[in-house]
Design an enzyme around this catalytic site. Structure first.
Site, PDB file in Angstrom:
ATOM      1  N   GLY A  27       0.786  -1.209   0.000  1.00  0.00           N
ATOM      2  CA  GLY A  27       0.000   0.000   0.000  1.00  0.00           C
ATOM      3  C   GLY A  27       0.825   1.269   0.000  1.00  0.00           C
ATOM      4  O   GLY A  27       0.375   2.318  -0.472  1.00  0.00           O
ATOM      5  N   ASP A 148       3.624  -4.990  13.528  1.00  0.00           N
ATOM      6  CA  ASP A 148       3.025  -5.757  12.427  1.00  0.00           C
ATOM      7  C   ASP A 148       3.725  -7.100  12.287  1.00  0.00           C
ATOM      8  O   ASP A 148       4.095  -7.518  11.194  1.00  0.00           O
ATOM      9  CB  ASP A 148       3.087  -4.969  11.116  1.00  0.00           C
ATOM     10  CG  ASP A 148       2.138  -5.552  10.052  1.00  0.00           C
ATOM     11  OD1 ASP A 148       1.160  -6.223  10.429  1.00  0.00           O
ATOM     12  OD2 ASP A 148       2.377  -5.324   8.854  1.00  0.00           O
TER      13      ASP A 148
END
Length: 302
Positions: A27, A148
């Site tokens: 992204g 993450d």
């Protein structure tokens, strides 16, 4: 070495890197396979910077890399801010290229072939991941949190050693939230950068007055260990049904397969990390002690 005459060339600190092909897109960035003048291959992460804030975050990612020299944390070969005429500027990070791929690739391969990792191999890989996380949580001057942690962000080197990558979500571990605007900002950032199936409950809905710390990584590690054992996230079935993942996480709505081939000790370790209340989750040091004990038990059985 092949002919570089038609390849895109990027020069960083006097070194030339020739773009070979696109490896992947995310992204916020793309990753290219590049080769230097000696023929050695690298992965080049290219972060597009549409605003000053993007540039600051990309620079911070490079600085996080430079803070560490650790077997289980991906090293940074070179980096540079590139500015163009008529094009969006980008920060490029030159990183090692691991032909073994990610742990997620390994999980998908095992699932496709109907195989599983041995518990001993699984725990050795998990120990290496924990070693890397412990280095982050022990960082100076301030502890850091990856935020993450997932199999897709762990590479395997030629020896099968796990190497944590993608520091784009990394931040100072302890953050005090003072007010709704800060809470919403962190919640939005987590929604963008922290994968849903591995995201800690406190990042799904950030309270207006709270402290977020490195325990978010402990939750994610619990999800990672479960995934390595059972080849899917503990909350994957909920996600696949289209039910509320947030509610499933808050309710710890997961279970171990009835035909599990793994020890009760591994199950207990997963359960100890997947605790909704952050203060009740263990530290990375406690987790590593349990991992060492499990590995010792496994070796004694051989």
């Amino acid at each position: 070495m092949g002919c570089y005459c038609t390849k895109e060339t990027i020069e960083i600190n006097g070194r030339r890197f020739y773009v070979q092909k696109r490896l992947g897109e995310g992204g916020f960035s793309v990753v290219d396979l590049v080769e230097d003048e000696t023929g050695k291959t690298f992965a080049m992460k290219r972060i597009l910077c549409h605003a000053t804030e993007d540039e600051q975050m990309a620079r911070q990612e490079a600085e996080f890399h430079q803070n560490f020299n650790h077997t289980n944390l991906i090293p940074l070969e070179e980096w540079k801010m590139l500015k163009y005429s008529g094009r969006v500027p980008e920060v490029v990070l030159v990183l090692p290229y691991y032909r073994g791929g990610t742990l997620q690739d390994e999980v998908e391969r095992l699932a496709k072939q109907g195989e599983h990792m041995s518990e001993q191999r699984l725990m050795r890989i998990f120990k290496g991941i924990c070693e890397g996380v412990r280095a982050l949580h022990s960082a100076s001057p301030e502890p850091l949190s990856h935020r993450d942690m997932k199999p897709g962000n762990v590479m395997l080197d030629d020896r099968g050693t796990p190497v944590i990558m993608d520091f784009g979500s990394m931040a100072v571990a302890k953050i005090e939230i003072k007010g709704r605007s800060q809470a919403v900002a962190l919640q939005d950032t987590a929604a963008e950068k922290c994968s849903m199936l591995f995201r800690a409950p406190e990042l799904f809905h950030v309270e207006s007055h709270c402290i977020i710390d490195e325990k978010v990584d402990i939750w994610s590690l619990g999800c990672v260990l479960y995934t390595l054992a059972f080849l899917q996230s503990p909350f994957e079935p909920v996600y696949q049904r289209g039910d509320s993942l947030h509610l499933a996480v808050l309710g710890r709505n997961f279970k171990f397969p009835e035909n599990s081939r793994y020890s009760e000790g591994l199950h207990d370790l997963v359960s100890s990390m997947l605790v909704v209340e952050p203060m009740e989750r263990p530290s990375i040091s406690w987790v590593m002690d349990r991992v060492d004990n499990l590995l010792q038990d496994l070796e004694n059985r051989v």
